[in-house]
Design an enzyme around this catalytic site. Sequence first.
Site, PDB file in Angstrom:
ATOM      1  CE1 TYR A  34      -5.575  -8.811  17.680  1.00  0.00           C
ATOM      2  CE2 TYR A  34      -3.726  -8.407  16.417  1.00  0.00           C
ATOM      3  CZ  TYR A  34      -4.190  -8.636  17.617  1.00  0.00           C
ATOM      4  OH  TYR A  34      -3.447  -8.788  18.742  1.00  0.00           O
ATOM      5  CG  HIS A  39      -7.960  -2.952   8.801  1.00  0.00           C
ATOM      6  ND1 HIS A  39      -7.037  -3.470   9.667  1.00  0.00           N
ATOM      7  CD2 HIS A  39      -8.264  -4.051   8.089  1.00  0.00           C
ATOM      8  CE1 HIS A  39      -6.903  -4.929   9.362  1.00  0.00           C
ATOM      9  NE2 HIS A  39      -7.556  -5.443   8.320  1.00  0.00           N
TER      10      HIS A  39
HETATM   11  P1  AMP Z   1      -8.196  -7.869   6.266  1.00  0.00           P
HETATM   12  O1  AMP Z   1      -9.068  -7.550   7.517  1.00  0.00           O
HETATM   13  O2  AMP Z   1      -6.782  -8.341   6.273  1.00  0.00           O
HETATM   14  O3  AMP Z   1      -9.351  -8.814   5.382  1.00  0.00           O
HETATM   15  O4  AMP Z   1      -8.329  -6.562   5.310  1.00  0.00           O
HETATM   16  C1  AMP Z   1      -9.414  -5.561   5.389  1.00  0.00           C
HETATM   17  C2  AMP Z   1      -9.052  -4.715   4.356  1.00  0.00           C
HETATM   18  O5  AMP Z   1      -7.947  -3.756   4.772  1.00  0.00           O
HETATM   19  C3  AMP Z   1      -8.709  -5.294   2.973  1.00  0.00           C
HETATM   20  O6  AMP Z   1      -9.176  -4.315   1.873  1.00  0.00           O
HETATM   21  C4  AMP Z   1      -7.018  -5.225   2.745  1.00  0.00           C
HETATM   22  O7  AMP Z   1      -6.527  -5.163   1.503  1.00  0.00           O
HETATM   23  C5  AMP Z   1      -6.826  -3.823   3.798  1.00  0.00           C
HETATM   24  N1  AMP Z   1      -5.492  -3.873   4.290  1.00  0.00           N
HETATM   25  C6  AMP Z   1      -5.070  -4.855   5.201  1.00  0.00           C
HETATM   26  N2  AMP Z   1      -3.780  -4.500   5.171  1.00  0.00           N
HETATM   27  C7  AMP Z   1      -3.626  -3.221   4.908  1.00  0.00           C
HETATM   28  C8  AMP Z   1      -2.336  -2.111   4.747  1.00  0.00           C
HETATM   29  N3  AMP Z   1      -1.147  -2.647   5.080  1.00  0.00           N
HETATM   30  N4  AMP Z   1      -2.740  -1.352   4.243  1.00  0.00           N
HETATM   31  C9  AMP Z   1      -3.739  -0.598   3.464  1.00  0.00           C
HETATM   32  N5  AMP Z   1      -4.823  -1.692   3.419  1.00  0.00           N
HETATM   33  C10 AMP Z   1      -4.758  -2.732   4.264  1.00  0.00           C
END
Ligand code: AMP
Length: 284
Positions: A34, A39
């Site tokens: 998503y 990301h």
């Molecule tokens: P997730 O899909 O939420 O597990 O996130 C995957 C990666 O994207 C993780 O390393 C998160 O810390 C990073 N991430 C999620 N949201 C953000 C954001 N707003 N800014 C930068 N990195 C993000």
Amino acid sequence: MSALVLRTVAETTAWVDSLRRSGRRLALVPTMGYLHEGHQSLIREGRRRADVVAASIFVNPTQFGPNEDLSRYPRDFEGDLAKCTSAGAEAVFAPAPEEMYPPGFQTHVEVGKVSQGLCGARRPGHFQGVATVVTKLLGLFKPQVALFGEKDYQQLQVIRALVRDLNLGVEIVGMPTVREPDGLALSSRNAYLSTEERRRALALSRGMAAAQALYERGTRDTASLVDAARRELAAVDLREDYVEVVDATSLTSLSSVTPGQPARILVAAFAGKTRLIDNQPIGG
Ligand code: AMP
């Protein structure tokens, strides 16, 4: 051309082996899908630091508690594939849960102190799930570099500890939080928010800004800084999960913020049923 979709460990191993034979540097960006601009910023930075970027999209069941949002976590594989491709990923690993946790799976990775407070205390088992899946992904891809967001700040510190303690030999890069223009940190879980919850959710970033403003006016004790952030949450009826000011590396609690000692304010709160987290440096 669309990024190559890898569904199995065997296919991925073959792809990684051929990449290694060609001597190209690999960056890995693990995600739960998503995808949003946060990301994509990790994938783009991966392109700058390596020859090839692989992203993984896996809603990892072992990092969700029994009463959490695993079954309703938002998914959009086709949209994610397009976003990975446009940000420059060459391959996307999207395994089924049984591929990652086949019958007989029995090994778990537990990181110590840094995983125990904050989200670790409120979400038992969460960081064991994160550490285990990240260890598996790093073992499978053997990347030279892996990128994670500061948005999940405790997760980033847990992964840094894991990689250091187990000599995994991969460079971990932490990337700044990407935000909406009004300050809300991008998150896949923002999709759960009603218009009204979305507006109230701004209290997380506003609360941290209030704490920083108080610091800039001379306040050093963390209890007062935390109170400033709490007032913003309370003003819009966001239910606090925690607000803490901690040492930026060890994540141990601080009683005061000292110039020169990097500190971080971390906030978790519920907007309705949706649990949101955010953090930023505090001090100066
Ligand atoms: P997730 O899909 O939420 O597990 O996130 C995957 C990666 O994207 C993780 O390393 C998160 O810390 C990073 N991430 C999620 N949201 C953000 C954001 N707003 N800014 C930068 N990195 C993000």
